[in-house]
Design a protein around this motif. Structure first.
Motif, PDB file in Angstrom:
ATOM      1  N   GLY A   1      -3.076  85.802   9.202  1.00 12.21           N
ATOM      2  CA  GLY A   1      -4.143  84.862   9.535  1.00 12.21           C
ATOM      3  C   GLY A   1      -4.507  84.870  11.017  1.00 12.21           C
ATOM      4  O   GLY A   1      -5.648  84.587  11.372  1.00 12.21           O
TER       5      GLY A   1
ATOM      6  N   ARG B   1      -8.628  86.583  10.183  1.00  8.88           N
ATOM      7  CA  ARG B   1      -9.194  85.319   9.671  1.00  8.88           C
ATOM      8  C   ARG B   1     -10.396  85.531   8.815  1.00  8.88           C
ATOM      9  O   ARG B   1     -11.168  86.362   8.904  1.00  8.88           O
TER      10      ARG B   1
ATOM     11  N   VAL C   1     -14.430  89.268  16.314  1.00  9.30           N
ATOM     12  CA  VAL C   1     -15.470  88.989  15.331  1.00  9.30           C
ATOM     13  C   VAL C   1     -15.182  89.832  14.101  1.00  9.30           C
ATOM     14  O   VAL C   1     -15.087  91.052  14.182  1.00  9.30           O
ATOM     15  N   ARG C   2     -14.999  89.162  12.974  1.00 11.74           N
ATOM     16  CA  ARG C   2     -14.817  89.840  11.684  1.00 11.74           C
ATOM     17  C   ARG C   2     -15.772  89.171  10.696  1.00 11.74           C
ATOM     18  O   ARG C   2     -15.569  88.030  10.318  1.00 11.74           O
ATOM     19  N   GLY C   3     -16.790  89.905  10.324  1.00 13.77           N
ATOM     20  CA  GLY C   3     -17.796  89.335   9.428  1.00 13.77           C
ATOM     21  C   GLY C   3     -18.476  88.154  10.090  1.00 13.77           C
ATOM     22  O   GLY C   3     -18.990  88.256  11.200  1.00 13.77           O
ATOM     23  N   ASP C   4     -18.452  87.012   9.436  1.00 10.45           N
ATOM     24  CA  ASP C   4     -19.061  85.795   9.980  1.00 10.45           C
ATOM     25  C   ASP C   4     -18.083  84.993  10.831  1.00 10.45           C
ATOM     26  O   ASP C   4     -18.472  84.003  11.442  1.00 10.45           O
ATOM     27  N   ASN C   5     -16.817  85.390  10.845  1.00 10.94           N
ATOM     28  CA  ASN C   5     -15.803  84.664  11.607  1.00 10.94           C
ATOM     29  C   ASN C   5     -15.711  85.183  13.034  1.00 10.94           C
ATOM     30  O   ASN C   5     -15.740  86.386  13.268  1.00 10.94           O
ATOM     31  N   GLU C   6     -15.556  84.252  13.958  1.00  7.81           N
ATOM     32  CA  GLU C   6     -15.394  84.597  15.366  1.00  7.81           C
ATOM     33  C   GLU C   6     -14.366  83.629  15.944  1.00  7.81           C
ATOM     34  O   GLU C   6     -14.445  82.423  15.715  1.00  7.81           O
ATOM     35  N   TRP C   7     -13.374  84.161  16.670  1.00  2.00           N
ATOM     36  CA  TRP C   7     -12.343  83.311  17.257  1.00  2.00           C
ATOM     37  C   TRP C   7     -11.768  83.971  18.503  1.00  2.00           C
ATOM     38  O   TRP C   7     -11.922  85.166  18.715  1.00  2.00           O
TER      39      TRP C   7
END
Length: 183
Positions: free
Chosen positions: A179, A183, A114-120
Protein backbone atom coordinates in the motif's frame (compact mmCIF):
# COMPACT_ATOMS: atom_id res chain seq x y z
CA UNK A 1 4.00 58.30 -10.14
CA UNK A 2 7.63 58.04 -11.24
CA UNK A 3 8.61 56.93 -7.75
CA UNK A 4 6.04 54.11 -7.91
CA UNK A 5 7.38 52.95 -11.28
CA UNK A 6 10.99 53.01 -10.01
CA UNK A 7 10.03 51.12 -6.83
CA UNK A 8 8.13 48.57 -8.91
CA UNK A 9 11.20 48.07 -11.17
CA UNK A 10 13.47 47.66 -8.14
CA UNK A 11 11.10 45.07 -6.64
CA UNK A 12 11.00 43.16 -9.95
CA UNK A 13 14.80 43.23 -10.20
CA UNK A 14 15.12 41.93 -6.62
CA UNK A 15 12.62 39.14 -7.33
CA UNK A 16 14.36 38.05 -10.54
CA UNK A 17 17.86 38.26 -9.08
CA UNK A 18 16.75 36.60 -5.84
CA UNK A 19 15.27 33.59 -7.61
CA UNK A 20 18.37 33.25 -9.76
CA UNK A 21 20.59 32.94 -6.67
CA UNK A 22 18.67 30.07 -5.12
CA UNK A 23 20.27 26.64 -5.50
CA UNK A 24 18.72 24.30 -8.00
CA UNK A 25 16.64 21.54 -6.43
CA UNK A 26 18.49 18.25 -6.31
CA UNK A 27 17.65 15.99 -9.25
CA UNK A 28 15.76 12.88 -8.13
CA UNK A 29 17.15 9.57 -9.36
CA UNK A 30 14.06 7.85 -10.75
CA UNK A 31 16.01 4.68 -11.47
CA UNK A 32 16.55 4.20 -7.71
CA UNK A 33 12.80 4.38 -7.13
CA UNK A 34 12.25 1.86 -9.92
CA UNK A 35 14.79 -0.53 -8.33
CA UNK A 36 13.00 -0.31 -4.97
CA UNK A 37 9.61 -0.61 -6.66
CA UNK A 38 10.69 -3.75 -8.54
CA UNK A 39 12.04 -5.34 -5.35
CA UNK A 40 8.85 -4.66 -3.41
CA UNK A 41 6.76 -5.97 -6.31
CA UNK A 42 8.70 -9.21 -6.74
CA UNK A 43 9.27 -9.95 -3.03
CA UNK A 44 5.65 -9.29 -2.10
CA UNK A 45 4.48 -11.52 -4.96
CA UNK A 46 6.81 -14.31 -3.76
CA UNK A 47 5.56 -13.95 -0.17
CA UNK A 48 1.92 -13.99 -1.28
CA UNK A 49 2.44 -16.89 -3.69
CA UNK A 50 -0.63 -19.12 -3.34
CA UNK A 51 1.50 -22.26 -3.47
CA UNK A 52 3.67 -21.02 -0.57
CA UNK A 53 0.60 -20.40 1.56
CA UNK A 54 -0.90 -23.75 0.52
CA UNK A 55 2.34 -25.56 1.37
CA UNK A 56 2.46 -23.86 4.78
CA UNK A 57 -1.15 -24.97 5.32
CA UNK A 58 -0.40 -28.45 4.00
CA UNK A 59 0.26 -30.15 7.29
CA UNK A 60 -0.99 -33.64 7.89
CA UNK A 61 -2.61 -35.09 10.97
CA UNK A 62 -3.46 -38.46 12.27
CA UNK A 63 -6.84 -39.67 11.08
CA UNK A 64 -8.22 -40.06 14.60
CA UNK A 65 -6.61 -36.96 16.11
CA UNK A 66 -8.99 -34.71 18.00
CA UNK A 67 -6.89 -31.58 17.46
CA UNK A 68 -4.86 -30.39 14.54
CA UNK A 69 -1.95 -29.34 16.76
CA UNK A 70 0.92 -29.94 16.79
CA UNK A 71 1.46 -29.72 13.04
CA UNK A 72 3.26 -32.32 10.97
CA UNK A 73 4.62 -32.05 7.41
CA UNK A 74 5.57 -34.91 5.12
CA UNK A 75 8.83 -35.11 3.13
CA UNK A 76 7.29 -33.88 -0.12
CA UNK A 77 5.78 -30.80 1.57
CA UNK A 78 9.12 -30.02 3.26
CA UNK A 79 10.85 -30.23 -0.12
CA UNK A 80 8.37 -27.77 -1.62
CA UNK A 81 8.86 -25.41 1.32
CA UNK A 82 12.61 -25.65 0.83
CA UNK A 83 12.13 -24.57 -2.80
CA UNK A 84 10.06 -21.58 -1.62
CA UNK A 85 12.82 -20.62 0.82
CA UNK A 86 15.38 -20.78 -2.01
CA UNK A 87 13.15 -18.65 -4.25
CA UNK A 88 12.63 -16.01 -1.53
CA UNK A 89 16.37 -15.82 -0.87
CA UNK A 90 17.14 -15.51 -4.57
CA UNK A 91 14.64 -12.67 -5.00
CA UNK A 92 16.10 -10.85 -2.01
CA UNK A 93 19.72 -11.33 -3.06
CA UNK A 94 19.10 -10.41 -6.69
CA UNK A 95 17.48 -7.09 -5.80
CA UNK A 96 19.41 -5.97 -2.74
CA UNK A 97 22.81 -6.42 -4.35
CA UNK A 98 24.25 -3.98 -6.85
CA UNK A 99 22.18 -0.95 -7.76
CA UNK A 100 19.85 -0.92 -4.72
CA UNK A 101 19.91 2.60 -3.22
CA UNK A 102 21.45 3.16 0.20
CA UNK A 103 19.39 3.97 3.28
CA UNK A 104 20.93 7.45 3.30
CA UNK A 105 19.75 8.06 -0.26
CA UNK A 106 16.25 6.73 0.39
CA UNK A 107 15.96 8.82 3.59
CA UNK A 108 16.16 12.00 1.48
CA UNK A 109 13.29 11.04 -0.83
CA UNK A 110 10.24 13.23 -1.15
CA UNK A 111 8.67 12.09 -4.37
CA UNK A 112 5.22 12.73 -5.76
CA UNK A 113 4.08 9.38 -7.13
CA UNK A 114 1.28 9.16 -9.66
CA UNK A 115 -0.39 5.84 -10.45
CA UNK A 116 -3.54 6.14 -12.50
CA UNK A 117 -5.81 8.63 -10.74
CA UNK A 118 -3.93 8.34 -7.44
CA UNK A 119 -1.25 10.82 -6.48
CA UNK A 120 0.63 10.90 -3.16
CA UNK A 121 3.86 12.02 -1.54
CA UNK A 122 6.28 9.16 -0.97
CA UNK A 123 8.73 10.10 1.77
CA UNK A 124 12.03 8.40 2.50
CA UNK A 125 11.24 7.58 6.13
CA UNK A 126 8.03 5.85 5.04
CA UNK A 127 9.90 3.87 2.35
CA UNK A 128 12.58 2.78 4.84
CA UNK A 129 9.92 1.66 7.34
CA UNK A 130 8.13 -0.33 4.62
CA UNK A 131 11.39 -1.96 3.47
CA UNK A 132 12.23 -2.85 7.08
CA UNK A 133 8.79 -4.39 7.50
CA UNK A 134 9.17 -6.37 4.27
CA UNK A 135 12.54 -7.64 5.54
CA UNK A 136 10.90 -8.72 8.82
CA UNK A 137 8.16 -10.60 6.94
CA UNK A 138 10.79 -12.27 4.75
CA UNK A 139 12.87 -13.28 7.79
CA UNK A 140 9.81 -14.59 9.64
CA UNK A 141 8.69 -16.64 6.62
CA UNK A 142 12.14 -18.12 6.02
CA UNK A 143 12.47 -18.78 9.76
CA UNK A 144 9.19 -20.69 9.89
CA UNK A 145 10.19 -22.73 6.83
CA UNK A 146 13.53 -23.51 8.49
CA UNK A 147 11.74 -24.66 11.64
CA UNK A 148 9.55 -27.01 9.59
CA UNK A 149 12.52 -28.43 7.66
CA UNK A 150 14.93 -28.69 10.62
CA UNK A 151 12.35 -30.41 12.81
CA UNK A 152 11.82 -33.12 10.23
CA UNK A 153 8.29 -31.83 9.81
CA UNK A 154 7.28 -32.72 13.38
CA UNK A 155 6.54 -29.43 15.15
CA UNK A 156 5.84 -28.88 18.80
CA UNK A 157 2.98 -26.69 20.01
CA UNK A 158 4.86 -23.31 20.06
CA UNK A 159 6.31 -23.99 16.60
CA UNK A 160 2.88 -24.92 15.30
CA UNK A 161 1.44 -21.70 16.69
CA UNK A 162 4.20 -19.73 14.92
CA UNK A 163 3.24 -21.32 11.61
CA UNK A 164 -0.45 -20.58 12.13
CA UNK A 165 0.31 -16.99 13.13
CA UNK A 166 2.41 -16.48 9.99
CA UNK A 167 -0.32 -17.92 7.78
CA UNK A 168 -2.87 -15.59 9.36
CA UNK A 169 -0.72 -12.44 9.23
CA UNK A 170 1.33 -12.70 6.05
CA UNK A 171 -1.29 -11.39 3.60
CA UNK A 172 -2.40 -8.31 5.57
CA UNK A 173 1.20 -7.38 6.46
CA UNK A 174 2.47 -7.68 2.89
CA UNK A 175 -0.60 -5.79 1.64
CA UNK A 176 0.18 -2.98 4.08
CA UNK A 177 3.73 -2.71 2.71
CA UNK A 178 2.44 -2.78 -0.87
CA UNK A 179 0.00 0.00 0.00
CA UNK A 180 2.92 2.37 0.56
CA UNK A 181 4.14 1.84 -3.02
CA UNK A 182 1.07 0.85 -5.03
CA UNK A 183 -1.89 2.86 -3.74
Amino acid sequence: MLKKVIILHIILIIVFVGTGCQPEPEEFDQSALIVVNNYVEEMSAALLDETLIADLKGWIRDYYAEEELPLSYDEERRQWLSEHRTNLSEVRDRHLEGSFPTEEEIATWQVVVVRGDNEWLLEGAEVLAALDRLEEIYAETVGVIDIIINSGGELDLPQSESVLELIENIEPQVSEVRGIFFR
